[in-house]
Motif scaffolding. Structure first.
Motif, mmCIF file in Angstrom:
data_model
loop_
_atom_site.group_PDB
_atom_site.id
_atom_site.type_symbol
_atom_site.label_atom_id
_atom_site.label_comp_id
_atom_site.label_asym_id
_atom_site.label_seq_id
_atom_site.Cartn_x
_atom_site.Cartn_y
_atom_site.Cartn_z
ATOM 1 N N ILE A 47 -5.604 -44.593 -4.976
ATOM 2 C CA ILE A 47 -5.699 -44.860 -3.447
ATOM 3 C C ILE A 47 -7.486 -45.522 -3.235
ATOM 4 C CG2 ILE A 47 -4.127 -43.117 -2.887
ATOM 5 C CD1 ILE A 47 -6.628 -41.339 -2.108
ATOM 6 N N PRO A 48 -7.690 -46.126 -2.073
ATOM 7 C CA PRO A 48 -8.873 -46.916 -1.888
ATOM 8 C C PRO A 48 -10.238 -46.163 -2.049
ATOM 9 C CG PRO A 48 -7.266 -47.598 -0.303
ATOM 10 C CD PRO A 48 -6.769 -46.699 -1.237
ATOM 11 N N THR A 49 -10.043 -44.799 -1.900
ATOM 12 C CA THR A 49 -11.198 -43.942 -2.080
ATOM 13 C C THR A 49 -11.309 -43.454 -3.171
ATOM 14 O OG1 THR A 49 -9.967 -42.134 -0.938
ATOM 15 C CG2 THR A 49 -11.319 -43.476 0.605
ATOM 16 N N ARG A 50 -10.128 -43.331 -4.116
ATOM 17 C CA ARG A 50 -10.402 -42.805 -5.478
ATOM 18 C C ARG A 50 -9.699 -43.670 -6.484
ATOM 19 N NH1 ARG A 50 -8.236 -36.971 -5.715
ATOM 20 N NH2 ARG A 50 -9.672 -36.913 -7.613
ATOM 21 N N ALA A 80 -2.911 -42.164 -19.295
ATOM 22 C CA ALA A 80 -3.816 -42.758 -20.130
ATOM 23 C C ALA A 80 -5.200 -42.433 -19.943
ATOM 24 C CB ALA A 80 -3.759 -44.256 -20.081
ATOM 25 N N PRO A 81 -6.086 -42.377 -20.845
ATOM 26 C CA PRO A 81 -7.567 -42.478 -20.877
ATOM 27 C C PRO A 81 -8.134 -43.275 -19.775
ATOM 28 C CG PRO A 81 -7.182 -42.517 -22.991
ATOM 29 C CD PRO A 81 -5.707 -42.793 -22.315
ATOM 30 N N SER A 82 -8.814 -43.009 -18.847
ATOM 31 C CA SER A 82 -9.323 -43.991 -17.875
ATOM 32 C C SER A 82 -10.876 -43.785 -17.582
ATOM 33 C CB SER A 82 -8.784 -43.367 -16.264
ATOM 34 O OG SER A 82 -9.125 -42.072 -16.203
ATOM 35 N N MET A 83 -11.376 -44.669 -16.577
ATOM 36 C CA MET A 83 -12.942 -44.605 -16.264
ATOM 37 C C MET A 83 -13.114 -45.058 -15.050
ATOM 38 S SD MET A 83 -14.135 -48.041 -18.427
ATOM 39 C CE MET A 83 -13.453 -49.647 -18.194
ATOM 40 N N GLY A 84 -14.189 -44.890 -14.224
ATOM 41 C CA GLY A 84 -14.673 -45.227 -13.369
ATOM 42 C C GLY A 84 -14.639 -46.800 -13.143
ATOM 43 N N THR A 85 -14.444 -47.554 -11.838
ATOM 44 C CA THR A 85 -14.224 -48.852 -11.599
ATOM 45 C C THR A 85 -15.529 -49.606 -11.997
ATOM 46 O OG1 THR A 85 -15.022 -48.754 -9.439
ATOM 47 C CG2 THR A 85 -12.481 -48.642 -9.744
ATOM 48 N N ASP A 86 -16.842 -48.780 -12.199
ATOM 49 C CA ASP A 86 -18.092 -49.528 -12.398
ATOM 50 C C ASP A 86 -18.566 -49.154 -13.843
ATOM 51 O OD1 ASP A 86 -18.297 -51.003 -10.058
ATOM 52 O OD2 ASP A 86 -18.993 -48.974 -9.010
#
Length: 118
Positions: A47-50, A80-86
């Motif tokens: 969602i936009p905040t997460r 799946a493995p993930s990371m932050g948008t930055d």
């Protein structure tokens, strides 16, 4: 085989699973450093905040008008493995991406990365 020359056009395309369910939007493509062929994509989900970026292999993917259909169900991709948008994928975390999808991980002979962002 997906043509590497078209990678820039894929950004923001909708990514759907093997059953046609929307997973998110394509954020970036990573190529295999040995072949320079598209290997993995990051997909913007949440969602936009997460928001987060999840990794999904492109083997068997199909590119259509406005979408990329991957060869994995949404449930597998979401876990799946993930990371932050930055964030940037650390080299030591590459193996985890491959392991999640039961794919062989093959770094270079001196430990070079297998993936490079394009």
């Amino acid at each position: 085989m997906i043509d590497a020359a078209d990678i820039r056009e894929w950004r923001t395309h909708e990514v759907v699973d093997s059953g046609g369910r929307k997973i998110g939007s394509l954020e970036a493509v990573y190529v295999d450093t040995r072949t320079d062929e598209p290997a993995v994509a990051t997909v913007l989900t949440g969602i936009p905040t997460r928001r987060r970026l999840v990794f999904v292999p492109l083997s068997g993917a199909v590119v259509g008008p406005g979408y990329v259909r991957v060869n994995y169900p949404k449930s597998i991709v979401k876990d799946a493995p993930s990371m932050g948008t930055d964030d940037v994928l650390p080299a030591e975390d590459e193996k985890e991406v491959f392991s999640h999808y039961d794919l062989a991980y093959q770094p270079g002979p001196s430990g070079e990365r297998q993936l490079a962002r394009r």
